[in-house]
Scaffold this active site. Structure first.
Site, PDB file in Angstrom:
ATOM      1  N   HIS A  11      -0.656   6.648   2.560  1.00  0.00           N
ATOM      2  CA  HIS A  11      -1.309   5.119   3.212  1.00  0.00           C
ATOM      3  C   HIS A  11      -2.152   5.279   4.736  1.00  0.00           C
ATOM      4  CE1 HIS A  11      -0.585   1.706   4.907  1.00  0.00           C
ATOM      5  NE2 HIS A  11       0.659   1.489   5.566  1.00  0.00           N
ATOM      6  N   CYS A  37       0.787  -1.094   0.024  1.00  0.00           N
ATOM      7  CA  CYS A  37      -0.025   0.000  -0.023  1.00  0.00           C
ATOM      8  C   CYS A  37       1.176   1.174   0.349  1.00  0.00           C
ATOM      9  CB  CYS A  37      -1.106  -0.258   0.763  1.00  0.00           C
ATOM     10  SG  CYS A  37      -2.109  -1.471   1.039  1.00  0.00           S
TER      11      CYS A  37
END
Length: 581
Positions: free
Chosen positions: A222, A167
């Site tokens: 993120h 991510c």
């Protein structure tokens, strides 16, 4: 809450409210007076040069015993206009300057506006952990009617790949234009805000600096609003604490503390899943979509960049039960796997697969089908949110002058190569849905089979909006492919996982080289499931050499060397190579 997060919250308050009292700051920080004091001091002592918005943050009445009402004021004054030595002279000197000039400077700040842009609007849709299991890419089991119909409206890429199958590094690369090897951001615990080279202009900030109204919700950076987001990149952002403007917070008003469904109560080890007894409106993604829809329903006096980050199908795979009911367990089909698939994979690849962890636990539990069912259900929930967003967009006044870019940050394994999750360099972890709609450029039904990666998103949006491409951005525009999906294209897709481990993907081949020299080579024309590693076959040496030319030449160590190699050098002592290759 750490100091960095508190700083972002205070800067957001300054940006939206202009002037806030100390008590207002303390309230925003959960009543933590000590943290409020520390963040006020930090803003003053930052040398005033790190503010991307060119704001000088000053204080009034912070000295003990002052009778003035304590406040922080954001004054839009270039640093170069301050008296010589003001920035380095300490808190007292700045205080004196503001007390003398405060009201007049504040009025000047309010009168100054960014130059209005005239380009097209942008709707930026980010999805988390959605692999290539969508109908329009050929999966026969999943139900994704909304993604399928949206793909049919523009150009969908059948070979779209992430810059990193994780991510944080994937999103950091996309949003900064810097590949992981250039930035040194390789893993989820690397705070990009403290790592990327000084002067890096992020995608939302670039649009903001060029006159766009920039707003977002959900997971873009993120961790979403509470992770590595930087609120100063946005004009407004719907955060977990509801720090958007009050009128925009109404979309999430129903989700009060303690009412969010408890997710991930069941599962196998770290693979968490289970249906929820709730409605769509109880889910965070629903609130993120509501926020964007409210923005779209309002008149905008300048072009906008709206970002909607959908967290599902990230784990836990916990969504309303009605989505589970769409996938009866007796009809679930498991992915095709080869029992000895790792036998010809080098040690570094086996270490990434971790066959003795998640996959072993799933096999022992006998719940493989339940896990696949849960992932499919969560994908269909995500699809419903995309449908709700697109339907609302189509009812807005901006349907004909808005670019839409939809992407998922990476793929996912569900047992292929005895691996679960992302965190690997094979097809399942790196391939993901990727769709563009650009009025006047894309045509309905466009399908592009060229290999592209997400490093092209930043430069393409700049190209389509008529904005200059920042110097640090490494990718190139795919405008030619949006106009003609069959146009010539000689760029492969490149993905990086941890330090100096890379995959190069062309239309027919995947080549992987690990930091220790281990290699994999797959011929997708005859081996689409990547079951036969050809890297050791002498007849393929020239193919490997041709693909190796595309491996990133810049491989900076991550600060502290966590999980990426032997680097133990502090960041301040490291010399960073130029992004240009």
């Amino acid at each position: 809450m750490n100091l960095e997060q508190a700083r972002d919250i205070v800067l957001h308050l300054l940006k939206t409210e202009g002037r806030v009292t100390n008590s207002r700051i303390e309230d925003a920080l959960g009543g933590d007076a000590g943290l409020a004091r520390r963040v006020r001091e930090a803003l003053i002592l930052e040398d005033l040069k790190d503010f991307d918005t060119s704001f000088v943050v000053t204080t009034m009445g912070w000295q003990g015993g002052s009778d003035m009402a304590p406040a922080i004021t954001a004054i839009k004054t270039p640093l170069s206009t301050l008296p010589r030595g003001a920035a380095a002279g300490g808190v007292g000197l700045i205080l004196a300057m503001v007390v003398a000039a405060g009201p007049a400077v504040a009025r000047a700040a309010n009168a100054e506006k960014r130059t209005a842009a005239t380009g097209p609007n942008v709707l930026f849709i980010a999805i988390d952990d959605l692999r290539d299991w969508v109908g329009y890419l050929g999966n026969q089991q999943v139900k994704t009617p909304n993604l399928d119909r949206f793909a049919a409206r523009g150009v969908c890429f059948t070979r779209g790949y992430c810059a990193s199958p994780c991510c944080n590094p994937s999103r950091t690369a996309l949003l900064t234009g810097l590949r992981p090897g250039t930035s040194g951001v390789y893993n989820n615990n690397d705070d990009w805000r403290k790592i990327v080279p000084e002067g890096t202009v992020t995608l939302p900030l670039h649009f903001k600096n060029n006159g766009y109204y920039v707003a977002g919700a959900g997971k873009i950076y993120h961790g979403g609003s509470g992770g590595f987001n930087r609120l100063t990149d946005w004009d407004d952002y719907l955060t977990e604490r509801g720090l958007g403007n009050e009128e925009d917070r109404e979309a999430g008003a129903g989700r009060k503390a303690g009412t969010r469904p408890k997710e991930g109560a069941d599962g196998v080890g770290g693979i968490r899943f289970g249906p929820l007894d709730c409605e769509d409106r109880d889910m965070v993604d629903y609130q993120s979509v509501s926020y964007i829809l409210e923005k779209l329903a309002k008149p905008q006096d300048r072009p906008f960049f709206f970002a909607c980050g959908l967290h599902k199908p990230h784990m836990p795979w916990s969504v309303p039960k009605k989505y589970y009911d769409l996938y009866p367990i007796e009809k679930i089909e498991l992915p095709k796997v080869l029992e000895n698939d790792l036998d010809d994979v080098p040690a570094a690849g086996v270490a990434m697969a971790r066959p003795d962890k998640d996959h072993a636990a799933i096999l022992e539990s006998g719940r493989w089908k339940e896990a696949v069912q849960a992932y499919l259900a969560t994908i269909t929930f995500c699809d419903a949110m995309v449908g709700r967003l697109i339907d609302g967009f189509d009812k807005s006044d901006y349907k004909d002058n808005t670019i839409i870019c939809l992407w998922s940050d990476h793929g996912w394994h569900l047992g292929e190569k005895q691996h679960w999750r992302k965190f690997a360099l094979w097809e399942e972890a790196t391939r993901a849905p990727y769709i563009w709609l650009a009025p006047g450029l894309t045509k309905p039904g466009g399908v592009c089979h060229r290999t592209v990666d997400y490093m092209q998103i930043y430069p393409t949006l700049c190209d389509l909006a008529g904005l200059p491409k920042p110097e640090q951005v490494e990718g190139v525009s795919i405008r030619s492919l949006l106009e003609n999906p069959d146009a010539a294209w000689d760029q492969p897709a490149v993905s990086t996982w941890l330090y100096n481990n890379h995959a190069v993907r062309t239309e027919n081949w995947r080549y992987i080289r690990y930091a220790d020299g281990g290699e994999e080579l797959y011929d997708h024309a005859s081996d689409p499931l990547e079951w036969t590693n050809l890297a050791d076959k002498p007849q393929y040496a020239s193919q490997k050499a041709a693909m190796a030319k595309w491996l990133p030449r810049v491989n900076n160590q991550s600060p502290g060397g966590k999980g990426n190699g032997p680097d133990t050098k502090p960041r301040k002592d490291r010399k960073r190579a130029s992004p240009k290759q």
